[in-house]
Design an enzyme around this catalytic site. Structure first.
Site, PDB file in Angstrom:
ATOM      1  N   ASP A 157     -57.439  46.379  -2.266  1.00 34.63           N
ATOM      2  CA  ASP A 157     -58.544  46.958  -3.039  1.00 34.63           C
ATOM      3  C   ASP A 157     -58.032  47.959  -4.084  1.00 34.63           C
ATOM      4  O   ASP A 157     -56.826  48.194  -4.204  1.00 34.63           O
ATOM      5  CB  ASP A 157     -59.546  47.605  -2.064  1.00 34.63           C
ATOM      6  CG  ASP A 157     -60.990  47.422  -2.512  1.00 34.63           C
ATOM      7  OD1 ASP A 157     -61.225  47.184  -3.704  1.00 34.63           O
ATOM      8  OD2 ASP A 157     -61.893  47.530  -1.654  1.00 34.63           O
ATOM      9  N   ASP A 238     -68.611  44.292  -6.820  1.00 32.78           N
ATOM     10  CA  ASP A 238     -69.014  43.713  -5.525  1.00 32.78           C
ATOM     11  C   ASP A 238     -70.293  42.882  -5.651  1.00 32.78           C
ATOM     12  O   ASP A 238     -71.247  43.276  -6.328  1.00 32.78           O
ATOM     13  CB  ASP A 238     -69.265  44.822  -4.500  1.00 32.78           C
ATOM     14  CG  ASP A 238     -67.962  45.390  -3.951  1.00 32.78           C
ATOM     15  OD1 ASP A 238     -66.886  45.012  -4.445  1.00 32.78           O
ATOM     16  OD2 ASP A 238     -68.036  46.213  -3.022  1.00 32.78           O
TER      17      ASP A 238
END
Ligand SMILES: *[C@@H]1O[C@H](CO)[C@@H](O)[C@H](O)[C@H]1NC(C)=O
Ligand SMILES: *[C@@H]1O[C@H](CO)[C@@H](O)[C@H](O)[C@H]1NC(C)=O
Ligand SMILES: *[C@@H]1O[C@H](CO)[C@@H](O)[C@H](O)[C@H]1NC(C)=O
Ligand SMILES: *[C@@H]1O[C@H](CO)[C@@H](O)[C@H](O)[C@H]1NC(C)=O
Ligand SMILES: *[C@@H]1O[C@H](CO)[C@@H](O)[C@H](O)[C@H]1NC(C)=O
Length: 446
Positions: A157, A238
């Site tokens: 990430d 996202d």
């Protein structure tokens, strides 16, 4: 002129002489095709533990998902000890002893014994998005720890990047004009690329093949350099289980804004490296059955990784058969996993607009079985959707033999008609609001 040529040949030399230039796995298979599996984030967020992953592993088998090709069981954020962080001596990340009393390696060995693979999550910053230890500065130690535990997949990430690592020209795909770079700026030299490449190098030093999934949100034009760095790269923020729109300040997105971005960078996807349009929300939230179908068909068409994000092990709310049927659709999965054609389907037509509510509606792609048309109805009513043969070279090639074309419905698994008329022939079908027609076209007798 001479200097330009010299520079060009130097660059070519650099590309050819660097064996790490494309992340082709030593085992010859890991990461060649889009990954298929399950990830804990969309439905469990930080509420994870050993039990969930072991149950999910068994459910993937019992529900026939393993037979359909799903193989990774991926642990997302929040698996480590938030306060102790790292061992003071070895500097290894310490797993949360309450959530994982027998460690991560125990979960990995149990899942391996079921014939499944295991993923873990870390971050190219100081902390993960949930505030747990990140890997920036600890890449070698963490790559070695993950390998030792038997990890097969790393989702990496992009949270909490220290200011010393900020990009000179920050680029975010949903806000492209924010920090303009000079026209010929090479984002492969950005700090973002460097952070992700450091982990690539650390992974390559391990005696284990890990699939490397860059979760860089499309920042720093990761699609331009990601193929050299990992097996997939997140291309956008996202996902959330809605059709369109996004949360302020633009962090969580419905399906249509993601498809709009995919239409802009579809051509960077191929074997060994692909845009990742985020984990599947099929089976989550408030999607209609048509929207669930579209989501799956489009992610298959884009040759994106297929990582299920729904609850598979909830006794109180078992997964509906109709959702399971979508996730197991063999023809769509076969397109996604095609061994001969690795490119994403490409957009060929927009229904009047080209934005985050009405992105490209007509997509065409090739597989070993023929030419495929994906037509998504972005409007609120049933519409007739049509593609003329001469609107796509792939279809013209099929029609070149002179015979008519057979139209096959990948949802029902049945042939539903033929198209005559050569290049003036028209493939036409009614598509319900927010549904996606998934058709395979082949020449008669092929
Ligand atoms: C590397 O892995 C192989 C197979 O898993 C094993 O036989 C070998 O001993 C390992 N080598 C090192 C240096 O760990
Ligand atoms: C993809 O297309 C863009 C133009 O839209 C082009 O600049 C780029 O080089 C292409 N990349 C690849 C890998 O084909
Ligand atoms: C990514 O790299 C692989 C391995 O070199 C190559 O086969 C593939 O064509 C590349 N993808 C794109 C879109 O250029
Ligand atoms: C579609 O899937 C959602 C989750 O995406 C689920 O809650 C819903 O029940 C499904 N719709 C239908 C009609 O099955
Ligand atoms: C689903 O719809 C309900 C009612 O409109 C809303 O409260 C809820 O937030 C929605 N859930 C998601 C995940 O969007």
């Amino acid at each position: 002129m001479t200097r330009c040529r010299l520079l060009a040949s130097l660059l070519l030399y650099a590309a050819l002489s660097n064996p790490a230039a494309a992340l082709v796995s030593k085992d010859g298979t890991t990461g060649r095709l889009p990954a298929m599996g399950w990830n804990s984030w969309n439905e469990y967020a930080c509420n994870i533990n050993e039990d969930i992953f072991l149950k999910i592993g068994q459910r993937i088998i019992d529900l026939g998902l393993k037979d359909a090709g799903y193989e990774y069981v991926n642990i997302d954020d929040c698996w480590s000890d938030k306060s102790k962080r790292r061992d003071p001596k070895t500097k290894e990340i310490i797993p949360d002893a309450t959530k994982f009393p027998r460690g991560i390696s125990y979960v990995a060995s149990k899942l391996h014994s079921l014939g499944l693979k295991v993923g873990i999550y870390s971050d190219a910053g100081t902390n993960t998005c949930g505030g747990y230890a990140g890997s920036l500065g600890y890449e070698d130690i963490d790559a070695s720890t993950f390998s030792k535990w038997g990890i097969d997949y790393l989702k990496y990430d992009n949270c909490d990047v220290p200011s010393s690592w900020a990009d000179q020209y920050e680029y975010m795909p949903h806000y492209p004009g924010a920090h303009p770079a000079p026209a010929n700026y090479d984002y492969a030299t950005s700090n973002t690329a460097k952070r992700y490449n450091t982990m690539r190098e650390a992974l390559l030093r391990q005696n284990r093949t890990l699939q490397y999934s860059l979760c860089a949100w499309g920042h720093a034009h990761v699609e331009r350099w990601g193929n050299n760095t990992g097996h997939s790269w997140r291309g956008w923020g996202d996902i959330r289980p809605t059709w369109d729109g996004s949360d302020a300040p633009g962090w969580n997105w419905g399906l249509m804004p993601i498809l709009d971005q995919a239409a802009k960078v579809w051509n960077y996807t191929g074997f060994w490296g692909r845009s990742d349009w985020d984990m599947l929300e099929v089976g989550n939230g408030n999607l209609t059955i048509e929207e669930n179908r579209s989501h799956f068909a489009l992610w298959c068409a884009l040759r994106s990784p297929l990582i299920i994000g729904a609850r598979l092990a909830d006794a109180k709310a078992p997964m509906k058969q109709e959702i399971l049927d979508i996730l197991k659709n063999r023809e769509l999965i076969a397109f996604n996993q095609d061994n001969v054609y690795g490119a994403s389907a490409r957009p060929i037509k927009w229904d009047g607009k080209a934005d985050r509510v009405h992105p490209a509606s007509y997509w065409v792609g090739r597989s070993v079985k023929g030419v495929h048309l994906f037509m998504v109805n972005t409007y609120g009513d049933t519409r007739k959707m049509e593609v003329r043969v001469d609107e796509a070279q792939e279809l013209k090639d099929l029609a070149a033999g002179g015979g008519s074309l057979v139209v096959h419905d990948m949802w029902s698994g049945k042939d539903i008609g033929t198209v005559a008329g050569g290049v003036k022939g028209v493939v036409s079908i009614d598509v319900k609001s927010h549904d996606t027609a998934a058709l395979r076209i082949s020449a008669v007798g092929a």
